[in-house]
Motif scaffolding. Structure first.
Motif, PDB file in Angstrom:
ATOM      1  N   UNK A 174      -8.151   6.715   3.587  1.00  0.00           N
ATOM      2  CA  UNK A 174      -7.734   6.045   4.821  1.00  0.00           C
ATOM      3  C   UNK A 174      -6.503   5.175   4.617  1.00  0.00           C
ATOM      4  N   UNK A 175      -6.218   4.795   3.349  1.00  0.00           N
ATOM      5  CA  UNK A 175      -5.047   3.963   3.075  1.00  0.00           C
ATOM      6  C   UNK A 175      -3.738   4.738   3.226  1.00  0.00           C
ATOM      7  N   UNK A 176      -3.837   6.054   3.284  1.00  0.00           N
ATOM      8  CA  UNK A 176      -2.624   6.854   3.479  1.00  0.00           C
ATOM      9  C   UNK A 176      -1.992   6.614   4.850  1.00  0.00           C
ATOM     10  N   UNK A 177      -2.760   6.007   5.728  1.00  0.00           N
ATOM     11  CA  UNK A 177      -2.233   5.704   7.063  1.00  0.00           C
ATOM     12  C   UNK A 177      -1.494   4.354   7.095  1.00  0.00           C
ATOM     13  N   UNK A 178      -1.311   3.720   5.923  1.00  0.00           N
ATOM     14  CA  UNK A 178      -0.673   2.398   5.878  1.00  0.00           C
ATOM     15  C   UNK A 178       0.750   2.433   6.415  1.00  0.00           C
ATOM     16  N   UNK A 179       1.481   3.508   6.100  1.00  0.00           N
ATOM     17  CA  UNK A 179       2.870   3.605   6.580  1.00  0.00           C
ATOM     18  C   UNK A 179       2.916   3.645   8.099  1.00  0.00           C
ATOM     19  N   UNK A 180       2.013   4.433   8.687  1.00  0.00           N
ATOM     20  CA  UNK A 180       1.955   4.510  10.149  1.00  0.00           C
ATOM     21  C   UNK A 180       1.540   3.165  10.734  1.00  0.00           C
ATOM     22  N   UNK A 181       0.543   2.521  10.089  1.00  0.00           N
ATOM     23  CA  UNK A 181       0.079   1.219  10.572  1.00  0.00           C
ATOM     24  C   UNK A 181       1.191   0.178  10.500  1.00  0.00           C
ATOM     25  N   UNK A 182       1.997   0.233   9.424  1.00  0.00           N
ATOM     26  CA  UNK A 182       3.089  -0.738   9.301  1.00  0.00           C
ATOM     27  C   UNK A 182       4.144  -0.526  10.375  1.00  0.00           C
ATOM     28  N   UNK A 203       0.840  -1.202   0.000  1.00  0.00           N
ATOM     29  CA  UNK A 203       0.000   0.000   0.000  1.00  0.00           C
ATOM     30  C   UNK A 203       0.875   1.252   0.000  1.00  0.00           C
ATOM     31  N   UNK A 204       1.890   1.273   0.850  1.00  0.00           N
ATOM     32  CA  UNK A 204       2.781   2.437   0.919  1.00  0.00           C
ATOM     33  C   UNK A 204       3.482   2.668  -0.418  1.00  0.00           C
ATOM     34  N   UNK A 205       3.795   1.570  -1.099  1.00  0.00           N
ATOM     35  CA  UNK A 205       4.461   1.667  -2.395  1.00  0.00           C
ATOM     36  C   UNK A 205       3.591   2.411  -3.402  1.00  0.00           C
ATOM     37  N   UNK A 206       2.284   2.170  -3.375  1.00  0.00           N
ATOM     38  CA  UNK A 206       1.365   2.818  -4.304  1.00  0.00           C
ATOM     39  C   UNK A 206       1.257   4.314  -4.046  1.00  0.00           C
ATOM     40  N   UNK A 207       1.539   4.744  -2.817  1.00  0.00           N
ATOM     41  CA  UNK A 207       1.443   6.153  -2.462  1.00  0.00           C
ATOM     42  C   UNK A 207       2.789   6.873  -2.537  1.00  0.00           C
ATOM     43  N   UNK A 208       3.825   6.181  -3.045  1.00  0.00           N
ATOM     44  CA  UNK A 208       5.148   6.790  -3.119  1.00  0.00           C
ATOM     45  C   UNK A 208       5.121   8.014  -4.031  1.00  0.00           C
ATOM     46  N   UNK A 209       5.651   9.134  -3.557  1.00  0.00           N
ATOM     47  CA  UNK A 209       5.643  10.379  -4.330  1.00  0.00           C
ATOM     48  C   UNK A 209       6.459  10.237  -5.607  1.00  0.00           C
ATOM     49  N   UNK A 210       5.963  10.862  -6.683  1.00  0.00           N
ATOM     50  CA  UNK A 210       6.670  10.936  -7.960  1.00  0.00           C
ATOM     51  C   UNK A 210       6.953   9.570  -8.587  1.00  0.00           C
ATOM     52  N   UNK A 211       6.160   8.581  -8.250  1.00  0.00           N
ATOM     53  CA  UNK A 211       6.400   7.243  -8.779  1.00  0.00           C
ATOM     54  C   UNK A 211       6.126   7.167 -10.273  1.00  0.00           C
ATOM     55  N   UNK A 212       5.146   7.943 -10.740  1.00  0.00           N
ATOM     56  CA  UNK A 212       4.775   7.876 -12.155  1.00  0.00           C
ATOM     57  C   UNK A 212       5.810   8.541 -13.061  1.00  0.00           C
TER      58      UNK A 212
END
Length: 299
Positions: free
Chosen positions: A128-136, A46-55
């Motif tokens: 709510x998935x933006x909290x995945x990094x904190x949850x991990x 999940x965190x990988x999908x939200x990585x900045x500038x990935x595209x």
């Protein structure tokens, strides 16, 4: 700089301080450890999908990550193999019969599949998935706490854990060979030497290296560092069961900074409790060196 390391060690120590040795409790801890690996992998995706500038510059990101990962890992494996020839690791652990090659491949694909599922879930971009990094991070703290409980239940002393020559030796070999691999990667990719050395200094700690490298070198190199260390961690998870019987130092060295936390349950399951002290020392040293070296080579 050292606050992250303190956060890693604190739950481990707290778990150690709990004198839980009942067989039923320890069996529950073992089961929870197995589940926590999958949960953290899912959050990682999940965190990988939200990585900045990935595209942006995605091809360059993966090219740099793949070349650097291969160069660093090959240097690590060659150096660790030489260590095994010069100083064999004497141990008493009798590994349980490993499953078939097909079964091992399926287990590895299952681990990768969990990451892919997390990545696909992250692509939905639900807020709510933006909290995945904190949850991990919280999941990792709980995993470390469970590892501490398990260590106390195994009856090992603090001296066995903190003073381990094999762990220090493996750390030295991994450090020198990783920097050599980073220098080779820099030459192959046409990058400055310091950039290649900084890429090699994450030692599998993808969350740290991605952030520090992005601040120092920009999003492309930062994302490449993230994928480089993520790939190292996934390769370690897949190869540890196959290497542990005859190439114990290589199995440990591949885990890098994650040997004291995320890949510790994998090492322990494949190599028994005897490998845990060396794993914690190795992971501790690599975790200590990673921020120092990245900051030094990024200066």
């Amino acid at each position: 700089m050292y606050s992250g390391l303190l956060i890693i060690l604190l739950p481990l120590v707290l778990g150690w301080l709990l004198p839980l040795r009942q067989p039923a409790v320890l069996r529950l801890v073992n089961r929870l450890l197995g589940w926590m690996v999958y949960i953290i992998l899912f959050f990682m995706g999940i965190s990988l999908a939200f990585l900045d500038n990935l595209s942006r510059n995605l091809l360059s990101v993966f090219h740099i990550a793949l070349v650097s990962a291969l160069a660093i890992l090959l240097c690590n494996l060659l150096a660790l193999r030489l260590l095994e020839k010069k100083r064999p690791w004497q141990h008493q652990h009798k590994q349980e019969a490993l499953p078939s090659r097909l079964r091992m491949a399926l287990d590895s694909l299952t681990l990768c599949g969990v990451v892919v599922l997390g990545f696909l879930a992250g692509l939905t971009q639900f807020p709510f998935l933006r909290h995945a990094s904190t949850a991990s991070e919280y999941a990792l703290l709980f995993l470390l706490f469970l590892v501490g409980v398990q260590l106390r239940g195994s009856g090992m002393t603090l001296r066995q854990i903190l003073l381990n020559r094999r762990g220090m030796l493996v750390s030295l070999v991994v450090l020198l060979s990783a920097l050599l691999g980073g220098a080779i990667a820099a030459a192959l990719l046409g990058l400055p030497l310091k950039t290649g050395l900084a890429l090699a200094s994450g030692f599998g700690w993808y969350s740290l290296s991605g952030i520090l490298m992005t601040e120092a070198f920009g999003p492309v190199i930062g994302s490449a560092a993230f994928f480089n260390d993520l790939l190292r961690e996934l390769i370690a998870i897949m190869l540890v069961p196959a290497l542990i019987a005859r190439h114990r130092s290589s199995a440990l060295g591949l885990c890098g900074a994650t040997a004291m936390d995320f890949t510790l349950p994998v090492l322990q399951r494949a190599g028994g409790n005897e490998i845990v002290p060396a794993a914690i020392v190795h992971g501790f040293v690599m975790s200590l060196l990673a921020p120092l070296l990245i900051a030094f080579f990024s200066a």
